[in-house]
Design a protein around this motif. Structure first.
Motif, PDB file in Angstrom:
ATOM      1  N   TRP A 106       0.860  -1.259   0.127  1.00 47.24           N
ATOM      2  CA  TRP A 106      -0.191  -0.112  -0.118  1.00 47.24           C
ATOM      3  C   TRP A 106       1.020   1.302  -0.112  1.00 47.24           C
ATOM      4  CZ3 TRP A 106      -0.443   4.386   3.088  1.00 47.24           C
ATOM      5  CH2 TRP A 106      -1.618   5.145   2.893  1.00 47.24           C
ATOM      6  N   VAL A 107       1.932   1.086   0.781  1.00 46.97           N
ATOM      7  CA  VAL A 107       2.666   2.261   0.865  1.00 46.97           C
ATOM      8  C   VAL A 107       3.613   2.390  -0.520  1.00 46.97           C
ATOM      9  CG1 VAL A 107       4.916   3.309   1.877  1.00 46.97           C
ATOM     10  CG2 VAL A 107       3.224   2.073   3.137  1.00 46.97           C
ATOM     11  N   ALA A 108       4.013   1.519  -0.979  1.00 51.93           N
ATOM     12  CA  ALA A 108       4.386   1.532  -2.403  1.00 51.93           C
ATOM     13  C   ALA A 108       3.653   2.196  -3.384  1.00 51.93           C
ATOM     14  CB  ALA A 108       4.946   0.097  -2.956  1.00 51.93           C
ATOM     15  N   THR A 109       2.383   2.011  -3.416  1.00 47.33           N
ATOM     16  CA  THR A 109       1.428   2.547  -4.401  1.00 47.33           C
ATOM     17  C   THR A 109       1.529   4.025  -4.129  1.00 47.33           C
ATOM     18  OG1 THR A 109      -0.617   2.645  -3.070  1.00 47.33           O
ATOM     19  CG2 THR A 109       0.005   0.569  -4.408  1.00 47.33           C
ATOM     20  N   ARG A 110       1.951   4.544  -3.212  1.00 53.43           N
ATOM     21  CA  ARG A 110       2.124   6.106  -3.132  1.00 53.43           C
ATOM     22  C   ARG A 110       3.257   6.567  -3.956  1.00 53.43           C
ATOM     23  NH1 ARG A 110      -2.899   6.316  -1.800  1.00 53.43           N
ATOM     24  NH2 ARG A 110      -2.600   4.271  -2.657  1.00 53.43           N
ATOM     25  N   LEU A 111       4.189   5.513  -4.172  1.00 52.70           N
ATOM     26  CA  LEU A 111       5.432   6.324  -4.955  1.00 52.70           C
ATOM     27  C   LEU A 111       5.139   6.408  -6.452  1.00 52.70           C
ATOM     28  CD1 LEU A 111       7.894   3.341  -3.767  1.00 52.70           C
ATOM     29  CD2 LEU A 111       7.852   5.973  -2.934  1.00 52.70           C
ATOM     30  N   PRO A 112       6.147   7.211  -7.171  1.00 51.22           N
ATOM     31  CA  PRO A 112       5.949   7.391  -8.412  1.00 51.22           C
ATOM     32  C   PRO A 112       5.854   6.150  -9.295  1.00 51.22           C
ATOM     33  CG  PRO A 112       7.346   8.945  -7.553  1.00 51.22           C
ATOM     34  CD  PRO A 112       7.165   8.018  -6.732  1.00 51.22           C
ATOM     35  N   TRP A 113       4.884   6.206 -10.296  1.00 52.81           N
ATOM     36  CA  TRP A 113       4.791   4.762 -11.157  1.00 52.81           C
ATOM     37  C   TRP A 113       6.317   4.248 -11.580  1.00 52.81           C
ATOM     38  CZ3 TRP A 113       2.186   0.930 -10.821  1.00 52.81           C
ATOM     39  CH2 TRP A 113       2.129  -0.150 -12.034  1.00 52.81           C
ATOM     40  N   GLY A 114       7.091   5.449 -12.194  1.00 54.77           N
ATOM     41  CA  GLY A 114       8.312   4.844 -12.426  1.00 54.77           C
ATOM     42  C   GLY A 114       9.122   4.300 -11.375  1.00 54.77           C
ATOM     43  N   VAL A 115       9.111   4.731 -10.264  1.00 54.39           N
ATOM     44  CA  VAL A 115       9.711   3.877  -9.044  1.00 54.39           C
ATOM     45  C   VAL A 115       9.219   2.738  -8.879  1.00 54.39           C
ATOM     46  CG1 VAL A 115      10.289   4.172  -6.860  1.00 54.39           C
ATOM     47  CG2 VAL A 115      10.243   6.277  -8.016  1.00 54.39           C
ATOM     48  N   GLN A 116       7.976   2.516  -8.733  1.00 52.75           N
ATOM     49  CA  GLN A 116       7.226   1.305  -8.936  1.00 52.75           C
ATOM     50  C   GLN A 116       7.712   0.237  -9.990  1.00 52.75           C
ATOM     51  OE1 GLN A 116       3.120   1.090  -7.649  1.00 52.75           O
ATOM     52  NE2 GLN A 116       3.196   3.378  -7.512  1.00 52.75           N
TER      53      GLN A 116
ATOM     54  N   VAL B  53      -8.039   8.623 -11.181  1.00 54.59           N
ATOM     55  CA  VAL B  53      -7.357   9.567 -11.784  1.00 54.59           C
ATOM     56  C   VAL B  53      -5.904   9.461 -11.608  1.00 54.59           C
ATOM     57  CG1 VAL B  53      -9.062  11.390 -11.470  1.00 54.59           C
ATOM     58  CG2 VAL B  53      -7.586  11.088  -9.685  1.00 54.59           C
ATOM     59  N   ALA B  54      -5.678   8.562 -10.915  1.00 50.03           N
ATOM     60  CA  ALA B  54      -4.155   8.213 -10.785  1.00 50.03           C
ATOM     61  C   ALA B  54      -3.794   7.064 -11.408  1.00 50.03           C
ATOM     62  CB  ALA B  54      -3.747   8.164  -9.115  1.00 50.03           C
ATOM     63  N   LEU B  55      -4.674   6.512 -11.970  1.00 49.23           N
ATOM     64  CA  LEU B  55      -4.401   5.007 -12.603  1.00 49.23           C
ATOM     65  C   LEU B  55      -3.435   5.429 -13.975  1.00 49.23           C
ATOM     66  CD1 LEU B  55      -7.649   3.205 -13.073  1.00 49.23           C
ATOM     67  CD2 LEU B  55      -6.034   2.441 -11.625  1.00 49.23           C
ATOM     68  N   PRO B  56      -2.560   4.325 -14.119  1.00 50.09           N
ATOM     69  CA  PRO B  56      -1.388   4.719 -15.279  1.00 50.09           C
ATOM     70  C   PRO B  56      -2.224   4.801 -16.429  1.00 50.09           C
ATOM     71  CG  PRO B  56      -1.517   2.312 -14.561  1.00 50.09           C
ATOM     72  CD  PRO B  56      -2.387   2.964 -13.664  1.00 50.09           C
ATOM     73  N   ARG B  57      -1.335   5.356 -17.552  1.00 48.46           N
ATOM     74  CA  ARG B  57      -1.846   5.654 -18.962  1.00 48.46           C
ATOM     75  C   ARG B  57      -2.465   4.670 -19.543  1.00 48.46           C
ATOM     76  NH1 ARG B  57       1.768   6.779 -21.961  1.00 48.46           N
ATOM     77  NH2 ARG B  57       3.682   6.134 -20.687  1.00 48.46           N
ATOM     78  N   HIS B  58      -3.385   4.561 -20.374  1.00 42.82           N
ATOM     79  CA  HIS B  58      -3.859   3.473 -20.989  1.00 42.82           C
ATOM     80  C   HIS B  58      -4.818   3.775 -22.093  1.00 42.82           C
ATOM     81  CE1 HIS B  58      -6.762   4.603 -17.734  1.00 42.82           C
ATOM     82  NE2 HIS B  58      -7.711   4.356 -18.766  1.00 42.82           N
ATOM     83  N   ARG B  59      -4.957   3.084 -22.944  1.00 41.27           N
ATOM     84  CA  ARG B  59      -5.940   3.516 -24.173  1.00 41.27           C
ATOM     85  C   ARG B  59      -6.937   1.979 -24.301  1.00 41.27           C
ATOM     86  NH1 ARG B  59      -3.015   2.652 -30.201  1.00 41.27           N
ATOM     87  NH2 ARG B  59      -1.677   0.482 -29.484  1.00 41.27           N
TER      88      ARG B  59
END
Length: 301
Positions: A25-35, A100-106
């Motif tokens: 859960w804490v990790a989800t607060r990190l920037p997506w690139g870091v994850q 709104v914070a989900l990663p980019r997608h199409r």
């Protein structure tokens, strides 16, 4: 004495699982690139230090990709472990991240599922078991009213967390062994996530080719479509190299079901194979896809 899985989830033996979930859960607060970087590092560590089902992965890749060299298959195996580890981060984002914070997608082919849902007969949303299952499933629930089949993980803490998320975001969740419940859900008009690519011996299975290799194969899709009138709409999601996601919804299968459930199942296998080849590292190769095939077939694991 009650087994651990039957004891209250606040008992001490479950604390490590709660701590693990808290860390993710804490990790989800990190920037997506870091994850993504953490996922790659975790996948590398597990592959080399904790080789969970590594032999299974190598056997599956050898059977399904005989045209590749041994070196190419080992590279693919390592990439698969990266994908598995990233899938853990994706799962936690799917559970706990705002839309709104989900990663980019199409999303490609939205109209195919919208039209199928509008018919009112339910929809069999045909897909496969991939490492992006949870994140792409969350994106789908942000766009459609969507139900699913589910199987509880062995860990009761994770199972409870997963059920909670299913109940929050899905229109209905049907246990994978509840055929009658699945039929009721489809007849009630639900669009149901349905992946028939993990076989176990039942009355609704046959030994059919998957990547040209005999495998226990679910033939029930035809019966479900026939009994409910639900169209079968293929959907597949994959992670792109830049970290975005592509979700593709294909037109409903034509002339389905046919009079031959085995031929229908082979058709589905071939469709899944085509999609796997687009991003082979993302398929769930840790699953023993070619086990327990019965007399006349070698034990490959």
């Amino acid at each position: 004495m009650a087994r651990a899985s039957e004891q209250p989830l606040w008992f001490p033996q479950h604390w490590p699982s709660w701590i693990g979930l808290a860390l993710f859960w804490v990790a989800t607060r990190l920037p997506w690139g870091v994850q993504r970087a953490l996922g790659r590092a975790l996948g590398t560590a597990v592959y080399y230090l904790l080789p969970i089902r590594r032999h299974v992965v190598h056997v599956n890749l050898r059977l399904c990709f005989p045209e590749k060299t041994e070196r190419e298959r080992r590279t693919l195996a390592r990439a698969h472990y990266h994908s598995l580890a990233l899938g853990l981060f994706e799962t936690c984002n799917a559970w706990w991240t705002d839309a709104v914070a989900l990663p980019r997608h199409r999303l490609i082919g939205r109209e195919h599922l919208e039209r199928a849902i509008a018919l009112g007969h339910g929809v069999i949303v045909l897909t496969s078991h991939v490492t992006t299952l949870e994140i792409c499933g969350r994106i789908m629930t942000e766009n459609f009213k969507f139900g699913c089949l589910y199987r509880d993980p062995n860990n009761p803490v994770v199972a409870a967390a997963m059920r909670r998320q299913r109940e929050r975001r899905m229109t209905i969740a049907v246990h994978f062994d509840d055929l009658k419940g699945l039929i009721r859900a489809l007849r009630a008009g639900h669009a149901i996530w349905y992946a028939p690519d993990q076989g176990k011996r039942t009355k609704q299975t046959e030994i059919l080719p998957f990547f040209g290799v005999p495998a226990i194969t679910n033939t029930a899709t035809s019966k479900l479509a026939e009994m409910t009138g639900a169209p079968v709409v293929p959907y597949f999601g994959r992670r792109e190299p830049d970290g975005a996601y592509t979700l593709t919804i294909l037109p409903p299968l034509e002339s389905f079901p046919s009079a031959d459930p085995a031929a229908d199942a082979v058709r589905i296998n071939q469709l899944i194979e085509q999609q796997i080849r687009l991003a082979p590292e993302q398929y769930l190769w840790v699953h023993k896809r070619f086990k327990a095939r019965g007399p006349g077939y070698p034990e490959v694991y």
